[in-house]
Design a protein around this motif. Structure first.
Motif, mmCIF file in Angstrom:
data_model
loop_
_atom_site.group_PDB
_atom_site.id
_atom_site.type_symbol
_atom_site.label_atom_id
_atom_site.label_comp_id
_atom_site.label_asym_id
_atom_site.label_seq_id
_atom_site.Cartn_x
_atom_site.Cartn_y
_atom_site.Cartn_z
ATOM 1 N N VAL A 28 0.822 -1.225 0.000
ATOM 2 C CA VAL A 28 0.000 0.000 0.000
ATOM 3 C C VAL A 28 0.855 1.273 0.000
ATOM 4 N N TYR A 29 2.069 1.159 -0.517
ATOM 5 C CA TYR A 29 2.914 2.357 -0.657
ATOM 6 C C TYR A 29 2.253 3.335 -1.638
ATOM 7 N N GLN A 30 2.178 4.600 -1.244
ATOM 8 C CA GLN A 30 1.609 5.667 -2.091
ATOM 9 C C GLN A 30 0.123 5.485 -2.376
ATOM 10 N N ILE A 31 -0.570 4.812 -1.469
ATOM 11 C CA ILE A 31 -2.040 4.773 -1.557
ATOM 12 C C ILE A 31 -2.555 5.419 -0.268
ATOM 13 N N PHE A 32 -3.291 6.506 -0.423
ATOM 14 C CA PHE A 32 -3.655 7.298 0.753
ATOM 15 C C PHE A 32 -5.170 7.376 0.942
ATOM 16 N N GLY A 33 -5.569 7.698 2.168
ATOM 17 C CA GLY A 33 -6.951 8.063 2.483
ATOM 18 C C GLY A 33 -7.971 7.048 2.009
ATOM 19 N N GLU A 34 -9.048 7.580 1.388
ATOM 20 C CA GLU A 34 -10.147 6.721 0.923
ATOM 21 C C GLU A 34 -9.665 5.685 -0.080
ATOM 22 N N SER A 35 -8.687 6.071 -0.895
ATOM 23 C CA SER A 35 -8.178 5.137 -1.902
ATOM 24 C C SER A 35 -7.518 3.933 -1.211
ATOM 25 N N CYS A 36 -6.847 4.195 -0.090
ATOM 26 C CA CYS A 36 -6.231 3.077 0.650
ATOM 27 C C CYS A 36 -7.320 2.163 1.209
ATOM 28 N N ILE A 37 -8.365 2.791 1.748
ATOM 29 C CA ILE A 37 -9.452 1.973 2.317
ATOM 30 C C ILE A 37 -10.094 1.105 1.232
ATOM 31 N N SER A 38 -10.452 1.729 0.100
ATOM 32 C CA SER A 38 -11.152 0.933 -0.915
ATOM 33 C C SER A 38 -10.208 -0.097 -1.548
ATOM 34 N N SER A 39 -8.930 0.252 -1.705
ATOM 35 C CA SER A 39 -7.992 -0.717 -2.306
ATOM 36 C C SER A 39 -7.789 -1.922 -1.384
ATOM 37 N N CYS A 40 -7.662 -1.656 -0.073
ATOM 38 C CA CYS A 40 -7.471 -2.791 0.859
ATOM 39 C C CYS A 40 -8.718 -3.680 0.883
ATOM 40 N N LYS A 41 -9.903 -3.049 0.817
ATOM 41 C CA LYS A 41 -11.136 -3.866 0.794
ATOM 42 C C LYS A 41 -11.172 -4.716 -0.472
ATOM 43 N N THR A 42 -10.824 -4.107 -1.601
ATOM 44 C CA THR A 42 -10.807 -4.865 -2.861
ATOM 45 C C THR A 42 -9.818 -6.020 -2.755
ATOM 46 N N ALA A 43 -8.662 -5.736 -2.148
ATOM 47 C CA ALA A 43 -7.638 -6.785 -2.023
ATOM 48 C C ALA A 43 -8.148 -7.943 -1.150
ATOM 49 N N LEU A 44 -8.771 -7.619 -0.030
ATOM 50 C CA LEU A 44 -9.286 -8.704 0.834
ATOM 51 C C LEU A 44 -10.366 -9.493 0.098
ATOM 52 N N ASP A 45 -11.235 -8.777 -0.634
ATOM 53 C CA ASP A 45 -12.278 -9.474 -1.412
ATOM 54 C C ASP A 45 -11.655 -10.394 -2.462
ATOM 55 N N ALA A 46 -10.516 -9.967 -3.006
ATOM 56 C CA ALA A 46 -9.865 -10.766 -4.055
ATOM 57 C C ALA A 46 -9.081 -11.938 -3.471
ATOM 58 N N GLY A 47 -8.947 -11.980 -2.150
ATOM 59 C CA GLY A 47 -8.305 -13.139 -1.525
ATOM 60 C C GLY A 47 -6.953 -12.866 -0.894
ATOM 61 N N TYR A 48 -6.392 -11.675 -1.104
ATOM 62 C CA TYR A 48 -5.126 -11.362 -0.408
ATOM 63 C C TYR A 48 -5.409 -11.410 1.093
ATOM 64 N N ARG A 49 -4.414 -11.880 1.849
ATOM 65 C CA ARG A 49 -4.565 -11.912 3.307
ATOM 66 C C ARG A 49 -3.403 -11.225 4.009
ATOM 67 N N LEU A 50 -2.514 -10.577 3.243
ATOM 68 C CA LEU A 50 -1.396 -9.841 3.844
ATOM 69 C C LEU A 50 -1.442 -8.415 3.311
ATOM 70 N N ILE A 51 -1.397 -7.430 4.210
ATOM 71 C CA ILE A 51 -1.321 -6.022 3.803
ATOM 72 C C ILE A 51 -0.003 -5.460 4.329
ATOM 73 N N ASP A 52 0.761 -4.834 3.431
ATOM 74 C CA ASP A 52 2.093 -4.345 3.779
ATOM 75 C C ASP A 52 2.089 -2.822 3.864
ATOM 76 N N SER A 53 2.102 -2.304 5.105
ATOM 77 C CA SER A 53 2.092 -0.860 5.330
ATOM 78 C C SER A 53 3.406 -0.436 5.987
ATOM 79 N N ALA A 54 3.491 0.824 6.392
ATOM 80 C CA ALA A 54 4.687 1.358 7.067
ATOM 81 C C ALA A 54 4.322 2.711 7.655
ATOM 82 N N GLN A 55 5.055 3.082 8.698
ATOM 83 C CA GLN A 55 4.836 4.423 9.257
ATOM 84 C C GLN A 55 5.007 5.478 8.171
#
Ligand SMILES: NC(=O)c1ccc[n+]([C@@H]2O[C@H](COP(=O)([O-])OP(=O)(O)OC[C@H]3O[C@@H](n4cnc5c(N)ncnc54)[C@H](OP(=O)(O)O)[C@@H]3O)[C@@H](O)[C@H]2O)c1
Length: 280
Positions: A28-55
């Protein structure tokens, strides 16, 4: 590690632990705000089970919101974050890490992240800084606030240096840049020989090599996209692969890599794209 993987549910277990780390993750590098929320939801729906973030990505809050609001059990989702800075004191360095856990997992008892990495070896004060951040992560690990701890962008010398002070050694993970044009084969072999799980960041070469003729030839042969070939290449190399996309169609397509296999000839052709000199 099993490299003939046929399912998005495939995991690797760092030696000495009972933690199952997914082989495919969502960056999720360079994905911010609402776009991060919707992208992570799409990823979980697609079957990904690991999300890689950072401070440093400034999206731990959004990743945390998705994880906490998901219908999936917390235990089904694997969340990584990374500490990129050192505080003015060891306590402050620890506090910075503990705040990340809170942003992602909330402040309830038992709140945890799955993997906490040192983001880069060149933290302020270099060797002293590396030691201080590692000791902060070891404290989080002891407290059960992270299930695994590791490093990122570490060379062999940085990992060897840790032996002088680390209570947890080897680090469970080293996350490094890996794709056909960047193989880091000496470092990868060192990690494999020492039981350190290798995570591949920028596995799509940041989207810059999709038109490469070798990649396109292999993609056409398997009726797959260039991105799918690059992800499959990383999986078959034995790496944990962390592609990023903020485009829903691509997020889904990038997870559709478990119904084909690159053969020896494909792997050699893709491996031959590296211009790095292999270690002697
Ligand atoms: N530890 C570290 O120091 C470090 C450093 C870099 C990255 N990382 C981690 O690794 C993750 C991935 O690395 P990355 O973000 O540098 O690069 P990457 O995953 O190699 O490539 C991402 C780029 O490829 C594009 N893309 C994705 N899927 C595509 C597809 N199917 N077809 C064509 N283009 C596609 C994306 O565009 P769209 O988004 O527009 O779709 C984006 O521009 C990061 O998000 C982060 O979690 C860690």
């Amino acid at each position: 590690m099993e490299n003939k993987i046929t399912s998005i549910a495939a995991t690797v277990t760092p030696p000495g632990t009972n933690v199952h780390l997914p082989r495919l993750g969502f960056g999720v590098y360079q994905i911010f705000g609402e776009s991060c929320i919707s992208s992570c939801k799409t990823a979980l729906d697609a079957g990904y089970r690991l999300i890689d973030s950072a401070q440093l990505y400034r999206n731990e809050d959004q990743v945390g919101a998705v994880v906490r609001d998901s219908e999936l059990d917390r235990a089904e989702i694997f969340v990584t974050t990374k500490q990129g800075i050192r505080g003015a004191t060891p306590q402050e360095t620890y506090n910075l890490a503990a705040e990340s856990v809170k942003r992602i997992a909330g402040s309830g008892p038992g709140a945890y992240v799955d993997l906490f990495l040192i983001h880069i070896p060149y933290v302020k004060g270099e060797a002293e800084g590396r030691k201080e951040v590692w000791q902060a992560l070891e404290r989080l690990y002891d407290e059960g606030k992270t299930r695994l701890i590791g490093v990122s962008n570490y060379d062999i010398e940085h990992i060897e240096e840790m032996k002088a002070y680390a209570k947890v050694w080897p680090p469970h993970v080293n996350q490094i840049e890996l794709h056909p044009w960047r193989q880091q084969s000496g470092l990868v072999a060192y990690c494999e020989n020492n039981g350190i799980v290798v995570q591949a960041y920028s596995p799509l070469a940041e989207g810059t090599k999709m038109d490469d003729p070798v990649v396109q030839r292999v993609a056409a042969k398997h009726d797959k996209s260039s991105a799918q070939v690059l992800i499959r290449y990383g999986l078959q190399k034995g790496w944990v692969v962390l592609p990023k996309s903020a485009t829903p169609k691509r997020i889904k397509a990038n997870a559709n890599v478990f119904d084909f296999e690159l053969d020896e000839e494909d792997m050699v052709a893709l491996g031959g794209l590296s211009e790095e000199v292999p270690p002697s």
